[in-house]
Design a protein around this motif. Structure first.
Motif, short mmCIF file in Angstrom:
data_model
loop_
_atom_site.label_atom_id
_atom_site.label_comp_id
_atom_site.label_asym_id
_atom_site.label_seq_id
_atom_site.Cartn_x
_atom_site.Cartn_y
_atom_site.Cartn_z
N LEU A 1 -52.78 -48.33 10.42
CA LEU A 1 -53.69 -47.19 10.47
C LEU A 1 -53.51 -46.28 9.26
O LEU A 1 -54.48 -45.75 8.72
N ILE B 1 -55.21 -47.99 6.24
CA ILE B 1 -56.67 -47.87 6.29
C ILE B 1 -57.10 -46.47 5.85
O ILE B 1 -58.10 -46.31 5.18
N GLU B 2 -56.32 -45.46 6.22
CA GLU B 2 -56.65 -44.10 5.80
C GLU B 2 -56.47 -43.93 4.29
O GLU B 2 -57.20 -43.20 3.66
N LYS C 1 -59.95 -46.76 2.30
CA LYS C 1 -60.95 -46.99 3.34
C LYS C 1 -61.85 -48.20 3.08
O LYS C 1 -62.49 -48.67 4.00
N LEU D 1 -58.13 -53.74 15.28
CA LEU D 1 -58.87 -52.62 14.70
C LEU D 1 -59.97 -52.13 15.63
O LEU D 1 -60.21 -50.93 15.75
N HIS E 1 -58.68 -49.83 18.19
CA HIS E 1 -58.36 -48.51 17.65
C HIS E 1 -59.57 -47.84 17.01
O HIS E 1 -59.42 -46.92 16.19
N ASP E 2 -60.77 -48.31 17.36
CA ASP E 2 -62.03 -47.72 16.91
C ASP E 2 -62.17 -47.68 15.38
O ASP E 2 -62.71 -46.73 14.82
N LYS E 3 -61.68 -48.71 14.72
CA LYS E 3 -61.86 -48.84 13.27
C LYS E 3 -62.83 -49.98 13.04
O LYS E 3 -62.68 -51.06 13.58
N THR E 4 -63.86 -49.74 12.22
CA THR E 4 -64.84 -50.78 11.95
C THR E 4 -64.85 -51.09 10.47
O THR E 4 -64.48 -50.25 9.65
N TYR E 5 -65.29 -52.27 10.15
CA TYR E 5 -65.35 -52.71 8.77
C TYR E 5 -66.76 -53.19 8.46
O TYR E 5 -66.99 -54.36 8.23
#
Length: 140
Positions: free
Chosen positions: A70, A73-74, A77, A105, A108-112
């Motif tokens: 995480l 990713i921050e 981005k 991901l 954890h509500d991360k999209t690509y």
């Protein structure tokens, strides 16, 4: 497939307590002989015939790397999944497939999703062969 109900299992136990064998109690309540024998064995071993856990007990492979992933990713981005997989393998020594990382991901509500840097053109195709035949053309 769902486990048999607790009522059916309780009825089976009452027949066992009444002196029936596991197989005959199973016939009375309508379960296979194999199921009845397993229930009787479980009751002797644990005192109950409650069902075991069904599904959902696979370990989450990347949960130990959660904070690192995480934070990474921050920091950057615009990483792709494959770039993040390579960094995970090279820097952390963790080898997983792309789908495993994607599911982590998503949890954890991360999209690509790649976004275009500019709007698409609203005009039609510009190649010469894409249009219809007009005046003076030999197509027809």
């Amino acid at each position: 497939m769902r486990p048999y109900s607790g009522d059916l299992r309780g009825l089976f136990c009452r027949y066992l307590d009444g002196g029936h064998s596991a197989r005959s109690a199973g016939r009375v309540v309508g379960v296979s002989a194999s199921t009845a024998v397993k229930w009787a064995q479980r009751r002797r071993a644990t005192g109950a015939v409650d069902p075991g856990k069904v599904g959902g007990h696979k370990p989450v492979l990347l949960e130990g790397e959660r904070d690192w992933l995480l934070a990474r990713i921050e920091q950057k981005k615009d990483l792709t999944l494959h770039e993040l997989l390579a960094e995970l393998r090279e820097e952390r020594g963790v080898v997983v497939c792309c789908d495993t990382l994607w599911r982590f991901l998503r949890r954890h509500d991360k999209t690509y999703k790649k976004r275009r840097s500019s709007r698409r053109s609203k005009t039609g195709p510009m190649s010469p062969g894409a249009g219809t035949a007009g005046v003076g053309s030999s197509a027809g």
